[in-house]
Design a protein around this motif. Structure first.
Motif, PDB file in Angstrom:
ATOM      1  N   PHE A  75       0.846  -1.190   0.000  1.00 30.23           N
ATOM      2  CA  PHE A  75       0.000   0.000   0.000  1.00 30.23           C
ATOM      3  C   PHE A  75       0.884   1.245   0.000  1.00 30.23           C
ATOM      4  N   GLU A  76       0.691   2.082  -1.006  1.00 34.41           N
ATOM      5  CA  GLU A  76       1.401   3.351  -1.089  1.00 34.41           C
ATOM      6  C   GLU A  76       0.402   4.460  -1.374  1.00 34.41           C
ATOM      7  N   GLY A  77       0.844   5.695  -1.226  1.00 33.67           N
ATOM      8  CA  GLY A  77      -0.008   6.853  -1.473  1.00 33.67           C
ATOM      9  C   GLY A  77       0.493   8.035  -0.674  1.00 33.67           C
ATOM     10  N   ARG A  78      -0.045   9.186  -0.972  1.00 32.46           N
ATOM     11  CA  ARG A  78       0.348  10.387  -0.242  1.00 32.46           C
ATOM     12  C   ARG A  78      -0.114  10.294   1.217  1.00 32.46           C
ATOM     13  N   ASP A  79       0.400  11.200   2.049  1.00 33.82           N
ATOM     14  CA  ASP A  79      -0.082  11.310   3.422  1.00 33.82           C
ATOM     15  C   ASP A  79      -1.579  11.594   3.400  1.00 33.82           C
ATOM     16  N   THR A  80      -2.301  10.985   4.314  1.00 36.70           N
ATOM     17  CA  THR A  80      -3.765  11.092   4.496  1.00 36.70           C
ATOM     18  C   THR A  80      -4.554  10.354   3.417  1.00 36.70           C
ATOM     19  N   ALA A  81      -3.899   9.556   2.571  1.00 38.20           N
ATOM     20  CA  ALA A  81      -4.624   8.891   1.479  1.00 38.20           C
ATOM     21  C   ALA A  81      -5.551   7.793   1.979  1.00 38.20           C
TER      22      ALA A  81
ATOM     23  N   VAL B 213      -5.415  10.397  -3.342  1.00 33.63           N
ATOM     24  CA  VAL B 213      -6.261  11.402  -2.701  1.00 33.63           C
ATOM     25  C   VAL B 213      -6.059  12.732  -3.421  1.00 33.63           C
ATOM     26  N   GLY B 214      -7.146  13.492  -3.548  1.00 33.45           N
ATOM     27  CA  GLY B 214      -7.066  14.783  -4.215  1.00 33.45           C
ATOM     28  C   GLY B 214      -6.462  15.861  -3.328  1.00 33.45           C
ATOM     29  N   LYS B 215      -6.021  16.934  -3.977  1.00 35.93           N
ATOM     30  CA  LYS B 215      -5.340  18.016  -3.261  1.00 35.93           C
ATOM     31  C   LYS B 215      -6.244  18.669  -2.212  1.00 35.93           C
ATOM     32  N   ASP B 216      -7.491  18.963  -2.571  1.00 35.68           N
ATOM     33  CA  ASP B 216      -8.407  19.613  -1.621  1.00 35.68           C
ATOM     34  C   ASP B 216      -8.778  18.684  -0.470  1.00 35.68           C
ATOM     35  N   GLU B 217      -8.984  17.416  -0.790  1.00 37.64           N
ATOM     36  CA  GLU B 217      -9.334  16.458   0.257  1.00 37.64           C
ATOM     37  C   GLU B 217      -8.170  16.236   1.212  1.00 37.64           C
ATOM     38  N   GLN B 218      -6.953  16.215   0.685  1.00 43.84           N
ATOM     39  CA  GLN B 218      -5.795  16.073   1.569  1.00 43.84           C
ATOM     40  C   GLN B 218      -5.707  17.252   2.534  1.00 43.84           C
TER      41      GLN B 218
ATOM     42  N   LYS C  28      -1.743  11.412  14.518  1.00 46.36           N
ATOM     43  CA  LYS C  28      -1.474  11.040  13.136  1.00 46.36           C
ATOM     44  C   LYS C  28      -0.621  12.070  12.396  1.00 46.36           C
ATOM     45  N   LEU C  29      -0.449  13.250  12.993  1.00 48.16           N
ATOM     46  CA  LEU C  29       0.234  14.354  12.323  1.00 48.16           C
ATOM     47  C   LEU C  29       1.665  14.450  12.815  1.00 48.16           C
ATOM     48  N   SER C  30       2.610  14.212  11.930  1.00 47.70           N
ATOM     49  CA  SER C  30       4.025  14.257  12.301  1.00 47.70           C
ATOM     50  C   SER C  30       4.686  15.504  11.716  1.00 47.70           C
ATOM     51  N   ALA C  31       5.876  15.790  12.208  1.00 52.14           N
ATOM     52  CA  ALA C  31       6.638  16.920  11.670  1.00 52.14           C
ATOM     53  C   ALA C  31       6.952  16.700  10.189  1.00 52.14           C
ATOM     54  N   MET C  32       7.182  15.433   9.823  1.00 57.48           N
ATOM     55  CA  MET C  32       7.461  15.110   8.424  1.00 57.48           C
ATOM     56  C   MET C  32       6.243  15.389   7.541  1.00 57.48           C
ATOM     57  N   ASP C  33       5.037  15.130   8.066  1.00 56.15           N
ATOM     58  CA  ASP C  33       3.816  15.427   7.316  1.00 56.15           C
ATOM     59  C   ASP C  33       3.760  16.911   6.968  1.00 56.15           C
ATOM     60  N   LEU C  34       4.053  17.755   7.949  1.00 57.16           N
ATOM     61  CA  LEU C  34       3.980  19.193   7.731  1.00 57.16           C
ATOM     62  C   LEU C  34       5.038  19.667   6.747  1.00 57.16           C
ATOM     63  N   GLU C  35       6.213  19.055   6.786  1.00 52.96           N
ATOM     64  CA  GLU C  35       7.260  19.408   5.830  1.00 52.96           C
ATOM     65  C   GLU C  35       6.911  18.942   4.424  1.00 52.96           C
ATOM     66  N   SER C  36       6.195  17.821   4.336  1.00 54.52           N
ATOM     67  CA  SER C  36       5.850  17.254   3.039  1.00 54.52           C
ATOM     68  C   SER C  36       4.684  17.976   2.373  1.00 54.52           C
ATOM     69  N   TYR C  37       3.797  18.560   3.190  1.00 48.49           N
ATOM     70  CA  TYR C  37       2.554  19.127   2.668  1.00 48.49           C
ATOM     71  C   TYR C  37       2.767  20.133   1.525  1.00 48.49           C
ATOM     72  N   PRO C  38       3.728  21.083   1.629  1.00 53.77           N
ATOM     73  CA  PRO C  38       3.894  22.057   0.541  1.00 53.77           C
ATOM     74  C   PRO C  38       4.425  21.444  -0.760  1.00 53.77           C
ATOM     75  N   LYS C  39       4.904  20.203  -0.699  1.00 49.16           N
ATOM     76  CA  LYS C  39       5.577  19.597  -1.848  1.00 49.16           C
ATOM     77  C   LYS C  39       4.627  18.724  -2.676  1.00 49.16           C
ATOM     78  N   TRP C  40       3.390  19.142  -2.831  1.00 47.59           N
ATOM     79  CA  TRP C  40       2.384  18.357  -3.557  1.00 47.59           C
ATOM     80  C   TRP C  40       2.871  17.985  -4.956  1.00 47.59           C
ATOM     81  N   TYR C  41       3.354  18.971  -5.703  1.00 44.03           N
ATOM     82  CA  TYR C  41       3.724  18.715  -7.092  1.00 44.03           C
ATOM     83  C   TYR C  41       5.026  17.934  -7.195  1.00 44.03           C
ATOM     84  N   ASP C  42       5.908  18.093  -6.219  1.00 42.61           N
ATOM     85  CA  ASP C  42       7.120  17.263  -6.189  1.00 42.61           C
ATOM     86  C   ASP C  42       6.743  15.797  -6.011  1.00 42.61           C
ATOM     87  N   TYR C  43       5.759  15.538  -5.127  1.00 45.01           N
ATOM     88  CA  TYR C  43       5.290  14.167  -4.936  1.00 45.01           C
ATOM     89  C   TYR C  43       4.578  13.649  -6.186  1.00 45.01           C
ATOM     90  N   SER C  44       3.865  14.522  -6.870  1.00 45.37           N
ATOM     91  CA  SER C  44       3.195  14.104  -8.108  1.00 45.37           C
ATOM     92  C   SER C  44       4.220  13.669  -9.148  1.00 45.37           C
TER      93      SER C  44
END
Length: 269
Positions: free
Chosen positions: A47-53, A155-160, A176-192
């Motif tokens: 199972f893979e996917g973005r955070d909160t998927a 998961v979609g951008k708005d739903e995330q 469920k919310l880690s420091a890594m989650d917060l650092e990753s959040y702005p990088k939506w398009y990098d993850y895409s």
């Protein structure tokens, strides 16, 4: 009943519909469990996917009615200093199934293609090397007799954003919310972009990726379980209905008297 009748005012699958279908699918998972155990099959589900998927909730829906001796969930922590010196996939191979097991990876070796690459924990050369070697390793896994199923929860951008905000505001979800989650959040398009490169390199005929849309968590869980069941060829295993045996005579033993003077938890409910 039409598809629209199954949805609530927000367009999500109604809870009653979800719970009814989930019980039916979980019964099928119990039958699958019997077959895996009797046949000695070996299965890996990634199972893979973005955070909160919704990986954790989907895995819970799969495993809550079956035996952990057959459905084994693996969620590895960050590698130790020793593991960092090993072959990258080595610590995952140690968790691979024996006969009669389904191993579910809550994140997997694909960390290298996602979070490690985006957050620059690995070099571009290491990332490129992983994408080159991964299909070769997975071919060896499949040819070795293990069925490999790879699920990406999308998961979609708005739903995330909505789910992250819910975690911030709800004290029952803040764990469920880690420091890594917060650092990753702005990088939506990098993850895409990282996801696209991963699909391009590792979506193979012998180990394809299956994408499950997960903005509606209930619908995603049902679709995911149904799809997994459709991928594993199996047959029902005949089970003899057990009969409860009679208890032995008590002799002079008194259950109530034996507990007198012991500490009982106060009955506050």
């Amino acid at each position: 009943m039409s598809r629209d009748d199954n949805r609530n005012e927000k367009g999500r699958l109604k809870r009653k519909v979800y719970e009814k279908e989930l019980v039916r699918l979980q019964a099928d998972l119990c039958r699958l469990q019997d077959w895996v155990r009797s046949s000695g099959a070996r299965v890996i589900i990634v199972f893979e996917g973005r955070d909160t998927a919704g990986k954790g909730g989907t895995i819970k829906a799969i495993t809550e009615r079956v035996s952990p001796r057959v459905f084994r969930v693996v969620a590895l922590p960050a590698p130790s200093d020793r593991q960092k010196t090993q072959l990258f996939i080595q610590r995952y191979i140690e968790q691979f199934p024996a006969a009669g097991e389904i191993v579910i990876f809550d994140r997997s070796w694909y960390n290298r293609a996602g979070v490690e690459y985006v957050m620059e924990f690995v070099t571009k050369d290491q990332h490129k090397r992983f994408l080159e070697l991964c299909p070769i390793v997975e071919k060896m896994i499949v040819e070795g007799g293990i069925q490999l199923i790879k699920i990406w929860l999308e998961v979609g951008k708005d739903e995330q954003k909505r789910r992250f905000q819910a975690r911030i505001e709800d004290p029952l979800r803040q764990w469920k919310l880690s420091a890594m989650d917060l650092e990753s959040y702005p990088k939506w398009y990098d993850y895409s972009r990282a996801r696209d490169m991963m699909f391009e390199a590792t979506d193979t005929p012998y180990a394809p990726w299956y994408i499950v849309r997960s903005d509606d968590k209930r619908r995603a869980r049902l679709n995911c379980i149904a799809h997994i069941l459709s991928l594993i060829p199996r047959h029902d295993v005949a089970r003899k209905r057990p009969k409860l045996p009679k208890r032995a005579r008590s002799g002079h033993y008194d259950d109530q008297a034996s507990l007198e003077g012991r500490r009982f938890v106060a009955e506050t409910f």
